[in-house]
Design a protein around this motif. Structure first.
Motif, PDB file in Angstrom:
ATOM      1  N   THR A  96       0.857  -1.195   0.000  1.00 10.29           N
ATOM      2  CA  THR A  96       0.000   0.000   0.000  1.00 10.29           C
ATOM      3  C   THR A  96       0.885   1.235   0.000  1.00 10.29           C
ATOM      4  O   THR A  96       2.036   1.205   0.461  1.00 10.29           O
ATOM      5  CB  THR A  96      -0.920   0.034   1.238  1.00 10.29           C
ATOM      6  N   TYR A 154       0.424   5.871  -0.028  1.00  7.64           N
ATOM      7  CA  TYR A 154      -0.456   7.000   0.235  1.00  7.64           C
ATOM      8  C   TYR A 154      -0.144   8.107  -0.762  1.00  7.64           C
ATOM      9  O   TYR A 154       1.014   8.530  -0.891  1.00  7.64           O
ATOM     10  CB  TYR A 154      -0.291   7.494   1.670  1.00  7.64           C
ATOM     11  N   TRP A 190       1.135   7.184   6.039  1.00  2.94           N
ATOM     12  CA  TRP A 190       0.154   8.266   6.068  1.00  2.94           C
ATOM     13  C   TRP A 190       0.719   9.479   6.773  1.00  2.94           C
ATOM     14  O   TRP A 190       1.405   9.374   7.802  1.00  2.94           O
ATOM     15  CB  TRP A 190      -1.118   7.801   6.774  1.00  2.94           C
ATOM     16  N   GLU A 237      -5.123   6.290   0.967  1.00  2.00           N
ATOM     17  CA  GLU A 237      -4.458   4.991   0.815  1.00  2.00           C
ATOM     18  C   GLU A 237      -4.777   4.394  -0.549  1.00  2.00           C
ATOM     19  O   GLU A 237      -5.895   4.511  -1.068  1.00  2.00           O
ATOM     20  CB  GLU A 237      -4.913   4.046   1.920  1.00  2.00           C
ATOM     21  N   THR A 264      -3.852   0.722  -2.918  1.00  2.00           N
ATOM     22  CA  THR A 264      -3.276  -0.616  -2.936  1.00  2.00           C
ATOM     23  C   THR A 264      -2.564  -0.859  -4.249  1.00  2.00           C
ATOM     24  O   THR A 264      -3.100  -0.560  -5.320  1.00  2.00           O
ATOM     25  CB  THR A 264      -4.360  -1.685  -2.718  1.00  2.00           C
TER      26      THR A 264
END
Length: 459
Positions: free
Chosen positions: A6, A8, A20, A35, A37
Motif C-alpha cells: 500500500t 499514500y 500516512w 491509501e 493498494t
C-alpha cells in the motif's frame, strides 16, 4: 506469494508516501493523503524485457504528414474560439465547472453540432439514463440521428463501443462515475480516476478521435481527483458563472494546441446555451450613468475587443490598516496603482478602504485597465461622476506616466460601435489612430495621470 503493498497519494498534487501523513510534504495541504493498494507485478523471465502497448518507431520531423490533423469545427463559434479553431484529432479535453452551471448542456449541444457538421458522436454517460438525456435533448430542440447515447458506468464498455463505431467525437460524462475493471477502488477514487484518464488518453492518441471528459469540482473550486489528471490531458476548460444569472464564461486554463487567453461567452436560456455575439452590450446593459466611481474601460479578451465597467468605492476606514479588495483584477496591481496615486497626485488614501469590482465577471489580465481603475478611484474619492460617453484605456507606470496599449484602434472601433464619442487614450497611440475612422468622436491624448484626471473631470 507476492505481498500486497500500500502507498499514500496526495489528492492535491499527486505526491507519494510510504506512510500516512496529516500534511502533504510537497504542497502543504492537510488531510489529502489517501491509501492506495498496489497490485503485485507478474514475475519476469531472466534477461527478458516486458513490452506493453503497440511498439512504435521514430520518424523524422520532416517526414511527418499533417493531412489527418486538421481541426474539427464543432459549429459553436465561442467554443471553437476557446479551443483555438476546433477539436484537434486525438486530443483529450477536460471540461470542469460548478454543479448546475451547464456542463452537460454544453457537451450535448456540442455533440449535436458535431453530428450535423462532422459525423457520428458517442455520448457515454454514467450519471444519467438514456431517457433523461433524451428529455434534455427534447428541451433543447436537438434531433441528431447520428448521436449515440450509452448509459454505462463501465469505462471499458464505453471504449469498446467507441472502438467498434469509430465516432468523430467521444464524450464521457463524467470521469468520477466511471470505473475500470482492472483498477482498485470505487468509482471516483484516485486510482480509478488516474487509470480511467490514462485509458482515455491511450484511446485518443491511438485512434485520433478527440475525447471530451467532464470532471467534477471540489468545494474549493478545484477539479476533483489527483492533480496529475490535469497534467495528463491536452486541454483543460473551465465553465463558470453565477447560476442566478444568465451569463456564462468558458475559459481555457490549459491548451497544448492554442492560446489560453481566449474565452467563450454564452447566455443560458430555456432553449439551452446561446452564443453571445456582442458581450459589450450585455456587460453595459445595466450600467447606471452619472454615478461616481464608474468608468468604462476598453480591454481585450484574447483577440476580441470588449468594453467593461469598472466600479470603485472608497470609504473612511475604521481599522488601523485600511482594507483593499479587488474583484476581477490582480490585487497586487491595485496596490501599485494606489501607491502611484498617493505619490504622484497626493491623494490621501491612507485612511480609506478601497473596493474595486469589474462588472459581469470579467477578469482584467492586461495593463490597459490601469488608467480606468485610477480614474474610478479618483471619481469615488471626490464623488464626481465621469461623462457617460467616455471610454478610457492606458497603462500606468510607477512614475505616473501613461504608456501606449496594443490594438488601440480595435478598442476604439468597438467603443464607437457602442455609441461612445469621447476617448481618453495614451499619446503614444495617436500615431496609429486615423481620425477618419472616428469622424464624430473626440480623442483626448494624455501623457500623465494628472493630464488624464484633468481631461476626465473637466466640464
Amino acid at each position: 506469494m507476492a505481498k500486497v503493498k500500500t502507498r499514500y497519494v496526495c489528492a492535491n498534487c499527486g505526491s507519494v508516501s510510504s506512510r500516512w501523513l496529516g500534511r502533504c510534504p510537497q504542497c502543504g495541504e492537510w488531510n489529502t493523503m489517501t491509501e492506495e493498494t498496489l497490485q503485485p507485478e507478474a514475475p519476469r523471465k531472466a534477461g527478458s524485457m516486458q513490452r506493453t502497448g503497440t511498439e512504435t518507431r521514430p520518424a523524422a520531423l520532416t517526414d511527418i504528414t499533417m493531412e489527418d490533423m486538421s481541426r474539427l469545427e464543432t459549429g459553436i463559434g465561442e467554443l471553437d474560439r476557446v479551443l483555438g479553431g476546433g477539436l484537434v484529432p486525438g486530443a483529450l479535453i477536460l471540461l470542469s465547472g460548478d454543479p448546475g452551471i451547464g456542463k452537460s448542456t454544453l457537451v450535448l449541444q456540442m455533440a449535436a453540432a458535431v453530428c450535423k457538421k462532422q459525423g457520428a458522436v458517442l455520448y457515454g454517460s454514467g450519471e444519467e439514463s438514456q431517457g433523461q438525456i433524451k428529455l434534455r435533448a427534447e428541451r433543447l430542440g436537438i434531433v441528431a440521428p447520428d448521436l449515440f447515447i450509452q448509459a454505462d458506468t463501465s469505462l471499458d464498455a464505453v471504449l469498446h463501443e467507441a472502438e467498434r463505431r469509430k465516432p468523430r467525437l467521444l464524450i464521457v460524462d463524467s470521469i468520477q462515475t466511471m470505473y475500470c475493471q482492472d483498477a482498485d477502488g470505487t468509482p471516483g477514487s484516485m486510482g480509478q480516476i488516474r487509470e480511467g484518464t490514462a485509458r482515455l488518453m491511450t484511446f485518443a492518441k491511438t485512434t485520433n478521435i478527440p475525447v471530451v471528459v467532464i470532471g467534477h469540482v471540489t468545494k474549493e473550486g478545484a477539479i476533483a481527483g489527483p492533480r496529475m489528471m490535469e497534467h495528463m490531458v491536452d486541454v483543460v476548460l473551465y465553465f463558470e458563472g453565477d447560476r442566478q444569472y444568465q451569463f456564462r464564461i468558458l475559459r481555457g486554463i490549459k491548451n497544448r494546441f492554442g492560446s489560453t487567453n481566449e474565452s467563450g461567452m454564452f447566455t443560458m436560456t430555456e432553449e439551452g446555451l446561446s452564443e453571445l455575439a456582442n458581450p459589450s452590450q450585455l456587460l453595459l446593459a445595466e450600467r447606471s450613468a452619472h454615478q461616481a466611481g464608474s468608468v468604462i474601460a476598453a480591454v481585450m479578451d484574447g483577440q476580441r475587443p470588449m468594453l467593461g465597467e469598472i466600479q470603485a468605492l472608497t470609504s473612511h476606514s475604521v481599522f488601523a490598516v485600511p482594507r483593499r479588495t479587488a474583484s476581477g483584477m490582480d490585487y497586487n496591481r491595485l496596490i501599485i496603482l494606489l501607491a502611484v496615486l498617493e505619490k504622484r497626485i497626493g491623494l490621501n488614501l491612507g485612511t480609506q478602504d478601497v473596493y474595486i469590482n469589474v462588472v459581469g465577471g470579467l477578469r482584467l489580465t492586461g495593463t490597459a485597465a490601469d488608467l480606468p481603475v485610477i480614474l474610478a478611484v479618483v471619481s469615488s474619492f471626490k464623488d464626481i461622476p465621469m461623462d457617460e460617453h467616455t471610454v478610457v484605456m492606458g497603462e500606468v507606470g510607477l512614475t505616473g506616466d501613461i504608456r501606449r496599449v496594443p490594438q488601440a484602434d480595435r478598442r476604439l472601433k468597438e467603443a464607437a460601435k457602442m455609441g461612445f464619442t469621447r476617448f481618453i487614450v495614451p499619446r503614444g497611440n495617436m500615431s496609429e489612430l486615423k481620425r477618419d475612422d472616428f469622424p464624430d468622436c473626440r480623442i483626448i491624448p494624455v501623457v500623465s495621470i494628472r493630464d488624464a484626471i484633468t481631461a476626465a473631470f473637466s466640464s
